[in-house]
Enzyme design. Structure first.
Site, short mmCIF file in Angstrom:
data_model
loop_
_atom_site.label_atom_id
_atom_site.label_comp_id
_atom_site.label_asym_id
_atom_site.label_seq_id
_atom_site.Cartn_x
_atom_site.Cartn_y
_atom_site.Cartn_z
N ARG A 46 0.86 -1.19 0.00
CA ARG A 46 0.00 0.00 0.00
C ARG A 46 0.89 1.24 0.00
O ARG A 46 0.63 2.22 -0.68
CB ARG A 46 -0.94 0.02 1.21
CG ARG A 46 -1.63 1.38 1.37
CD ARG A 46 -2.89 1.41 2.24
NE ARG A 46 -2.90 0.49 3.34
CZ ARG A 46 -2.22 0.64 4.48
NH1 ARG A 46 -1.46 1.71 4.68
NH2 ARG A 46 -2.30 -0.27 5.43
N TYR A 98 -15.87 18.71 -14.06
CA TYR A 98 -16.42 17.35 -14.17
C TYR A 98 -17.47 17.15 -13.06
O TYR A 98 -17.26 17.55 -11.91
CB TYR A 98 -15.25 16.37 -14.00
CG TYR A 98 -15.64 14.93 -14.04
CD1 TYR A 98 -16.01 14.33 -15.23
CD2 TYR A 98 -15.62 14.16 -12.89
CE1 TYR A 98 -16.36 13.00 -15.27
CE2 TYR A 98 -15.96 12.82 -12.92
CZ TYR A 98 -16.34 12.24 -14.11
OH TYR A 98 -16.68 10.93 -14.15
N ASP A 171 -6.86 20.36 -13.37
CA ASP A 171 -7.22 19.03 -13.87
C ASP A 171 -6.91 19.03 -15.36
O ASP A 171 -7.58 19.69 -16.15
CB ASP A 171 -8.71 18.77 -13.59
CG ASP A 171 -9.16 17.38 -14.03
OD1 ASP A 171 -8.57 16.84 -14.98
OD2 ASP A 171 -10.13 16.87 -13.44
N LYS A 196 -8.55 8.33 -19.02
CA LYS A 196 -8.80 8.96 -20.31
C LYS A 196 -7.53 8.90 -21.19
O LYS A 196 -7.07 7.83 -21.47
CB LYS A 196 -9.31 10.39 -20.08
CG LYS A 196 -10.31 10.51 -18.92
CD LYS A 196 -11.65 9.84 -19.17
CE LYS A 196 -12.52 9.73 -17.91
NZ LYS A 196 -12.79 10.96 -17.20
C1 LIG Z 1 -13.24 11.33 -15.86
C2 LIG Z 1 -12.80 12.58 -15.24
C3 LIG Z 1 -12.54 12.66 -13.87
C4 LIG Z 1 -12.79 11.50 -12.93
O1 LIG Z 1 -11.92 10.44 -13.17
P1 LIG Z 1 -12.28 8.90 -12.87
O2 LIG Z 1 -11.06 8.21 -13.34
O3 LIG Z 1 -13.51 8.58 -13.65
O4 LIG Z 1 -12.50 8.79 -11.41
C5 LIG Z 1 -12.07 13.86 -13.36
N1 LIG Z 1 -11.88 14.93 -14.14
C6 LIG Z 1 -12.11 14.89 -15.47
C7 LIG Z 1 -11.88 16.11 -16.29
C8 LIG Z 1 -12.59 13.72 -16.06
O5 LIG Z 1 -12.85 13.70 -17.38
#
Ligand SMILES: *Cc1c(COP(=O)(O)O)cnc(C)c1O
Length: 380
Positions: A46, A98, A171, A196
């Protein structure tokens, strides 16, 4: 080293034990210690795992930060970063982040006593007016999802710096470090949903936070181990594998994204196409200045729910699905899918109409994609 070289080598040195060129999946929970009181820095998985550490070093290098921390999802990475804001302190959240990020702040952080305001961070006057003495963090997405509004990262960073102890968190999921480097522009922390573009193959859920300040590295590392929302060795391996092709994938995503957006912008049935690379985008100049490309996220207005449904129901190569950033093209209906939890009133204000369709342009032949899009639009 240049970005494309770092994608393949940063953090991904040959395995010290065997010389394996590809970072092995260290599928272990613990490590033997040669004698009591002496170990090699590996105690329990961990806390630290070599496959995860390689991914963390890789993303930290690509973003130009000092340390990276990998989590079980993008949301887990954001949750860890948001622990930097304590009860009674204030967070400024971009007004169109998001949906999951808004939900985390609105439903979970607020219960822990964190104060927050939603602010249109593309408007510097609005941001200036919202900063308070107890503000500790500004969390921004640029471009936003799905209407592709940009925030000027350098200008926002300058405003944050003018106050004592306000961190700027960006982000960077939508562009990846191949097309945007927020830390170079003044951000303190970058967060990714690696689900993504970083992984890029729609086969893993994960998240990474990259920090610049030593105190943040210490705290986020502590939270990662203390709360334990870590990324598995196998997912770390998948994302490392995805990152090796990040530079070439993003180059093609960008080329195809531009072609599809330009094609859509000339289509007589569409009133509005959201893509920062179009001359018609109100922030085209900012996009050219702060991004190395425009990416492959496009949204467009079909006029009504019925038109959007007719279009989406004809698609075959382009999959009707949430998520984005994979090699396969995906389309979604933000109002009922990704943004269903946003109240109708707010959706309207943000331009997320019932006729809006979002496409994540993948790496298929772009002429095949354009032909399918045209056939779909002929039905609306
Ligand atoms: C998908 C997404 C998230 C969340 O990520 P997960 O891997 O689904 O938890 C956060 N910010 C953006 C811009 C996203 O597209």
């Amino acid at each position: 080293m240049a970005f494309a070289t770092d994608c393949i080598h940063a953090g991904q040195e040959p395995d010290p034990t065997t010389g394996a060129v590809s970072v092995p999946i260290y599928q272990t929970s613990t490590y033997v210690q040669p004698e009591l009181g002496r170990h090699k820095g590996w105690e329990y998985a961990r806390t630290k795992n070599p496959t995860r550490s390689a991914l963390e070093a890789s993303v930290a290098a690509l973003e130009g930060g000092s340390a990276g921390f990998a989590f079980a999802s993008g949301m887990a990475a954001l949750d860890a970063v948001l622990t930097l804001v304590r009860a009674g302190e204030h967070l400024i959240l971009g007004h169109n982040t998001y949906g999951g990020t808004f939900r985390l702040v609105d439903k979970v952080l607020s219960r822990r006593g964190v104060l927050y305001d939603l602010v249109d961070t593309s408007n510097l006057d609005a941001l200036c007016g919202a900063l308070r003495p107890e503000t500790r963090m500004v969390l921004v997405e640029t471009p936003t999802n799905p209407v592709m509004t940009l925030s000027d990262i350098s200008a926002v960073a300058k405003l944050c710096r003018a106050q004592p102890n306000v961190r700027l968190v960006v982000d960077n999921t939508f562009l990846s470090p191949a097309l945007q480097k927020p830390i170079e522009l003044g951000a303190d922390i970058v967060v990714h949903s690696t689900t993504k573009f970083l992984n890029g193959h729609s086969d893993s859920v994960g998240g990474v936070a990259v920090v610049t300040r030593p105190d943040d590295a210490e705290w986020i590392g502590f939270v990662q181990n203390a709360a334990g929302a870590i990324l598995s060795p196998f997912d770390s391996f998948l994302i490392l594998r995805g990152i090796k092709t990040l530079a070439v994938r993003m180059e093609r995503h960008d080329i195809s994204g531009r072609k599809v957006a330009e094609h859509l912008s000339r289509h007589p049935r569409l009133s509005l196409v959201h893509y920062p690379g179009l001359d018609s985008h109100p922030q085209n100049a900012l996009a050219r200045r702060q991004q190395k490309g425009f990416g492959s996220m496009i949204a467009f207005e079909t006029g009504s729910y019925d038109s959007a449904k007719k279009f989406l129901d004809t698609l075959r190569i382009i999959a009707l699905a949430e998520s984005l950033g994979g090699v396969e093209s995906l389309a979604c209906h933000p109002a009922t899918m990704t943004h269903a939890s946003v109240p109708a009133e707010s959706r309207k204000k943000l331009g997320i109409t019932d006729g809006l369709v979002r496409i994540s342009v993948g790496l298929e032949d772009v002429e095949d994609l354009i032909a399918e899009i045209d056939a779909g639009l002929a039905r609306i």
